[in-house]
Design a protein around this motif. Structure first.
Motif, mmCIF file in Angstrom:
data_model
loop_
_atom_site.group_PDB
_atom_site.id
_atom_site.type_symbol
_atom_site.label_atom_id
_atom_site.label_comp_id
_atom_site.label_asym_id
_atom_site.label_seq_id
_atom_site.Cartn_x
_atom_site.Cartn_y
_atom_site.Cartn_z
ATOM 1 N N THR A 1 0.895 -1.282 0.049
ATOM 2 C CA THR A 1 0.125 -0.043 -0.067
ATOM 3 C C THR A 1 0.832 1.262 0.248
ATOM 4 O O THR A 1 2.182 1.422 0.614
ATOM 5 N N PRO A 2 0.314 2.311 -0.594
ATOM 6 C CA PRO A 2 0.991 3.411 -0.601
ATOM 7 C C PRO A 2 1.567 3.899 0.780
ATOM 8 O O PRO A 2 2.502 4.651 1.066
ATOM 9 N N HIS A 3 0.559 4.101 1.663
ATOM 10 C CA HIS A 3 0.656 4.545 3.242
ATOM 11 C C HIS A 3 2.049 3.625 3.819
ATOM 12 O O HIS A 3 2.788 4.196 4.688
ATOM 13 N N TRP A 4 1.988 2.173 3.590
ATOM 14 C CA TRP A 4 2.915 1.533 4.352
ATOM 15 C C TRP A 4 4.310 1.981 3.646
ATOM 16 O O TRP A 4 5.374 1.954 4.183
ATOM 17 N N PHE B 1 5.437 5.363 4.942
ATOM 18 C CA PHE B 1 5.836 5.324 6.431
ATOM 19 C C PHE B 1 7.374 4.562 6.466
ATOM 20 O O PHE B 1 8.030 5.162 6.858
ATOM 21 N N ASN B 2 7.409 3.232 5.520
ATOM 22 C CA ASN B 2 8.744 2.577 5.910
ATOM 23 C C ASN B 2 9.759 3.477 5.194
ATOM 24 O O ASN B 2 11.045 3.655 5.894
ATOM 25 N N ASP B 3 9.653 3.968 4.222
ATOM 26 C CA ASP B 3 10.812 4.856 3.546
ATOM 27 C C ASP B 3 11.007 6.118 4.559
ATOM 28 O O ASP B 3 12.216 6.332 4.966
ATOM 29 N N ILE B 4 10.180 6.660 5.471
ATOM 30 C CA ILE B 4 10.549 7.740 6.243
ATOM 31 C C ILE B 4 11.197 7.129 7.571
ATOM 32 O O ILE B 4 12.175 7.572 8.072
ATOM 33 N N VAL B 5 10.589 6.051 7.917
ATOM 34 C CA VAL B 5 11.172 5.657 9.514
ATOM 35 C C VAL B 5 12.361 5.048 9.187
ATOM 36 O O VAL B 5 13.408 5.261 10.040
ATOM 37 N N ASN B 6 12.843 4.350 8.140
ATOM 38 C CA ASN B 6 14.103 3.999 7.902
ATOM 39 C C ASN B 6 15.356 4.894 7.904
ATOM 40 O O ASN B 6 16.309 4.698 8.353
#
Length: 72
Positions: A44-47, A50-55
């Protein structure tokens, strides 16, 4: 992320928790009806967003654990 994930088909729980003793430590607790639902969530786009930012903020790799529910 949490609001959108909780709207997804197959998601029965999606919550983010912060450690009381370490404000930089979090746990993402989620429950999916099937592996297929979890796999779809990862696309999903939201995951992805989120994953790109958190990493970018992680000091080390995150721990991922999968559990099987024990029926009552």
């Amino acid at each position: 992320m949490i609001v959108e994930s909780n709207k997804e088909d197959g998601c029965s729980l999606y919550q983010l928790w912060r450690n009381d003793h370490d404000p930089y430590s979090y746990a993402l607790i989620e429950h999916w009806e099937s592996q297929e639902h979890l796999t779809a969530h990862g696309k999903t786009p939201h995951w992805i967003h989120f994953n790109d930012i958190v990493n970018g903020y992680l000091k080390s790799n995150y721990d991922e654990h999968h559990y099987e529910e024990i029926p009552r």
